[in-house]
Write an enzyme that holds these catalytic residues in place. Structure first.
Site, short mmCIF file in Angstrom:
data_model
loop_
_atom_site.label_atom_id
_atom_site.label_comp_id
_atom_site.label_asym_id
_atom_site.label_seq_id
_atom_site.Cartn_x
_atom_site.Cartn_y
_atom_site.Cartn_z
N CYS A 101 6.68 -23.62 50.13
CA CYS A 101 8.09 -23.23 50.16
C CYS A 101 8.93 -24.38 49.60
O CYS A 101 9.91 -24.79 50.19
CB CYS A 101 8.52 -22.82 51.57
SG CYS A 101 8.11 -24.04 52.80
N ALA B 234 -2.73 -21.18 58.56
CA ALA B 234 -2.27 -19.84 58.92
C ALA B 234 -1.10 -19.75 59.90
O ALA B 234 -0.35 -18.78 59.87
CB ALA B 234 -3.44 -19.03 59.47
N ALA B 235 -0.94 -20.73 60.81
CA ALA B 235 0.07 -20.56 61.88
C ALA B 235 1.49 -20.61 61.31
O ALA B 235 1.73 -21.36 60.36
CB ALA B 235 -0.10 -21.65 62.92
N PRO B 236 2.39 -19.78 61.83
CA PRO B 236 2.25 -18.88 62.97
C PRO B 236 1.69 -17.50 62.63
O PRO B 236 1.62 -16.65 63.51
CB PRO B 236 3.69 -18.77 63.48
CG PRO B 236 4.53 -18.92 62.26
CD PRO B 236 3.80 -19.89 61.38
N GLY C 77 2.50 -15.44 59.66
CA GLY C 77 3.27 -14.52 58.80
C GLY C 77 2.41 -13.96 57.68
O GLY C 77 2.32 -12.74 57.48
N LYS C 78 1.74 -14.87 56.98
CA LYS C 78 0.94 -14.39 55.84
C LYS C 78 -0.39 -13.81 56.29
O LYS C 78 -0.95 -12.97 55.61
CB LYS C 78 0.78 -15.50 54.81
CG LYS C 78 2.14 -15.91 54.29
CD LYS C 78 2.17 -16.83 53.16
CE LYS C 78 3.57 -17.32 52.91
NZ LYS C 78 4.16 -18.09 54.04
N1 SAM Z 1 1.01 -19.48 56.53
C1 SAM Z 1 1.93 -19.64 57.63
C2 SAM Z 1 2.77 -18.39 57.77
O1 SAM Z 1 2.99 -17.69 56.77
O2 SAM Z 1 3.19 -18.07 58.89
C3 SAM Z 1 2.77 -20.88 57.47
C4 SAM Z 1 1.96 -22.10 57.22
S1 SAM Z 1 2.85 -23.60 57.10
C5 SAM Z 1 3.63 -23.48 55.58
C6 SAM Z 1 1.58 -24.76 56.82
C7 SAM Z 1 0.57 -24.90 57.92
O3 SAM Z 1 -0.40 -25.89 57.53
C8 SAM Z 1 1.15 -25.37 59.24
O4 SAM Z 1 0.80 -24.47 60.25
C9 SAM Z 1 0.50 -26.72 59.47
O5 SAM Z 1 0.20 -26.97 60.82
C10 SAM Z 1 -0.77 -26.63 58.66
N2 SAM Z 1 -1.30 -27.96 58.24
C11 SAM Z 1 -0.74 -29.17 58.40
N3 SAM Z 1 -1.55 -30.13 57.95
C12 SAM Z 1 -2.66 -29.53 57.50
C13 SAM Z 1 -3.88 -29.99 56.94
N4 SAM Z 1 -4.11 -31.28 56.72
N5 SAM Z 1 -4.80 -29.06 56.63
C14 SAM Z 1 -4.58 -27.76 56.82
N6 SAM Z 1 -3.42 -27.27 57.33
C15 SAM Z 1 -2.50 -28.14 57.68
#
Ligand code: SAM
Length: 451
Positions: A232, A112-114, A116-117
Site C-alpha cells: 500500500c 495474511a493478518a487481519p 482482508g485479502k
Molecule cells: N494481507 C493483509 C490483509 O489484506 O488484511 C494485510 C497484511 S499487512 C500489509 C502485512 C503483514 O505482514 C502484517 O500482518 C505483518 O505482521 C506481516 N509481516 C511483518 N513482517 C513480516 C515478515 N518479516 N515476514 C512476513 N510477514 C511479515
C-alpha cells in the site's frame, strides 16, 4: 496534513503536473467500502440502502454513503461482508485474469493478518482448493483466525511462521500472495500516524524486508504458478525495484493485465499503481508474475491424527451439508476436525512442514455420545442447512452477540442456531426454560449496544 519533505519531492517527481490533484485528494475523506461474501446466502448490498455505487474492479465491492457502526450490525458478525479498502480488492481481478480458477489450487497468503485479502481469495476458490493463511506476528493471528471463521470457507489452514521457515514447501503452491509490510504511503489519508513514521531510512528497511519475504515467496511457487506482490505504497524503491529484482533473479516473468482506462489505474513497468486522485480508493500497488522454471513439489503423506470411529462419524453426518466431502479426525483431548476428502495429502504436507498452525475445520467435540458443535462450524458454509434454528430480531441478535441470555418461546431441548437475516451467528443450547449461549467469550461485543 503535514507531509514529510522528502515524500513531497518524491511524489512531485512521480506525478509531475498531477501532484496538486494528489495532494487535494488527501484532504478528502477516505471512502468506506465493503466486500460481500458470495459464499454465504447474502442479504445483498441493499443491506445498506438501495443503489450503492459498485467498485469498478470487484463485483462484490460497494462504496457506502457513510461509515455505519459495523459492530452494531449482526450480519457483519455473521460474515456477510468484510470492510475492505477498495483498491486492495483489485487482487481478485489480477488473480481472475491469470489463474484458472476452475482447477483445484493450492494457495498461500504469506502476509495474511487481519485477513482482508485471505477472505477475498477464499471467495474466488472452488471447494477443491486449499488456502493457507500465514501471519508471522503471533499477536495478529487471532484476528486472522476470527475473520476466516466468519467468512466460512472450510478449506483453510492458518499458520504462524516466518516465510523463511517454509523452505520444505518449495514448489508446492499454485498461487502465492505476498501482501508485504511496507512504508504505507498509500494510507497517509486514513492513518496520518503513518506519515509521521515515514522516513527514507524506513523505506530502505521496508524494501529490504520485502525482498527477503519475496525471496521466500518465490521459492514456494510451483513452475507455471503465480506470485502476486502487493503493497500500500507508491514508493518505487519498494514496488518497482523489488518487482524488477524478481524478474532478474528469481525465475519469474511479469504478467500483463487487461485494465480498462476508465478504472484510473496507472500501469508501471512491472505493476499497477493506484493513486487516490485517480481512483476512489487508497494508494496501492500490485504486480503479478508467472514462474517460468523450478521444481514442483507434489502433495504427499498421511494425516497423523486419529480417525474418528465409524459410530461417531454416523453421529456427525447430520451436522454437515455434504459429510461425504470430509474425513474426520480427532486429536487427543482436542476437537474433531473435518478435512476435505480430496485434500488429505495436501493437508498432510502442510502439517508436516508448518508446526505452528491450525488443523482444519474444527467442528466440535464429543462428551460421551453428546456432540458439542463448535463456533467454527456454526459460521462455516459447510454446516447442514436443516439444523434447528431460530431467526432473531436485530435487538435479540445483538444480545446474543453480547453473550447475554435471550428468551426463546417453545423451543425444543437441544442445540439451536441463532440466526439473523438467514445467517448463522452461533449456537445456543436449550435446557428446559434455560438457554445457554455458546458464543466464544473472546468474540462477544463489548461496546454498549443501547442505541
Ligand atoms: N494481507 C493483509 C490483509 O489484506 O488484511 C494485510 C497484511 S499487512 C500489509 C502485512 C503483514 O505482514 C502484517 O500482518 C505483518 O505482521 C506481516 N509481516 C511483518 N513482517 C513480516 C515478515 N518479516 N515476514 C512476513 N510477514 C511479515
Amino acid at each position: 496534513m503535514n507531509l514529510p519533505e522528502n515524500f513531497v519531492s518524491q511524489m512531485q517527481h512521480i506525478l509531475g503536473a498531477e501532484y496538486p490533484d494528489f495532494v487535494e485528494s488527501l484532504q478528502k475523506e477516505a471512502p468506506t467500502t465493503i466486500r460481500l461474501n458470495s459464499k454465504k446466502t447474502l442479504p445483498n448490498a441493499a443491506l445498506f440502502g438501495e443503489n450503492l455505487v459498485p467498485v469498478k474492479w470487484n463485483t462484490d465491492g460497494f462504496y457506502l454513503p457513510q461509515r455505519p457502526s459495523f459492530t452494531l450490525d449482526p450480519s457483519f458478525h455473521a460474515g456477510a461482508y468484510y470492510v475492505q479498502e477498495a483498491s486492495s480488492m483489485f487482487v481478485a481481478e489480477a488473480i481472475k485474469q491469470t489463474v484458472d480458477l476452475t482447477k483445484p489450487l493450492k494457495v498461500m497468503d504469506l502476509c495474511a493478518a487481519p485477513g482482508g485479502k485471505t477472505t477475498l481469495l477464499a471467495s474466488l476458490l472452488n471447494n477443491k482448493s486449499l488456502l493457507v493463511a500465514n501471519e508471522v506476528i503471533k499477536s495478529r493471528v487471532g484476528a486472522l483466525k476470527e475473520n476466516l471463521e466468519k467468512w466460512g470457507y472450510p478449506n483453510y489452514v492458518v499458520s504462524n511462521h516466518d516465510p523463511e521457515e517454509m523452505i520444505d514447501l518449495e514448489g508446492f503452491f499454485d498461487v502465492v500472495l505476498t501482501d508485504a509490510p511496507c512504508s504505507g504511503e498509500g494510507l497517509f489519508r486514513k492513518d496520518p500516524k503513518a506519515s509521521k513514521e515515514w522516513s527514507e531510512n524506513s523505506v530502505q528497511l521496508c524494501s529490504a524486508r520485502q525482498k527477503r519475504i519475496l525471496q521466500a515467496a518465490a521459492m514456494l511457487v510451483a513452475p507455471n504458478g503465480f506470485l502476486c506482490y502487493s503493497t500500500c505504497t507508491y514508493n518505487e524503491k519498494e514496488n518497482e525495484q523489488n518487482a524488477n529484482w524478481l524478474t532478474q533473479t528469481a525465475d519469474f516473468e511479469r504478467v500483463k493485465l487487461n485494465i480498462p482506462a476508465e478504472w484510473g489505474i496507472v500501469e508501471k513497468e512491472f505493476g499497477y499503481q493506484f493513486f487516490p486522485h485517480k481512483v476512489a480508493g487508497e494508494g496501492f500497488y500490485l504486480a503479478i508474475f508467472r514462474k517460468i522454471r523450478g521444481d514442483k513439489q507434489e502433495a504427499r503423506g498421511k494425516i497423523k491424527f486419529n480417525r474418528v470411529s465409524q459410530k461417531k462419524v454416523e453421529l456427525l453426518k447430520k451436522w454437515l451439508k455434504e459429510p461425504a466431502d470430509f474425513e474426520f479426525f480427532e486429536k487427543p483431548e482436542g476437537p474433531i476436525v473435518a478435512i476435505p476428502v480430496n485434500l488429505t495429502n495436501e493437508y498432510a504436507t502442510i502439517f508436516r512442514v508448518l508446526q505452528k498452525r491450525s488443523s482444519g475445520l474444527e467442528i466440535g467435540q464429543f462428551k460421551g455420545d453428546d456432540f458439542i458443535p463448535s463456533h467454527d462450524l456454526a459460521l462455516s458454509t459447510a454446516i447442514a442447512t436443516d439444523l434447528p434454528a431460530i431467526e432473531l430480531s436485530k435487538e435479540d441478535a445483538l444480545k446474543f452477540l453480547k453473550r447475554e441470555n435471550i428468551v426463546v418461546e417453545n423451543a425444543a431441548n437441544g442445540w439451536l442456531l441463532a440466526r439473523y437475516k438467514g445467517l448463522n451467528l452461533g449456537f445456543m443450547k436449550v435446557i428446559g426454560d434455560r438457554i445457554n449461549n455458546y458464543l466464544p467469550k473472546e468474540w462477544r461485543i463489548r461496546m454498549d449496544i443501547s442505541e
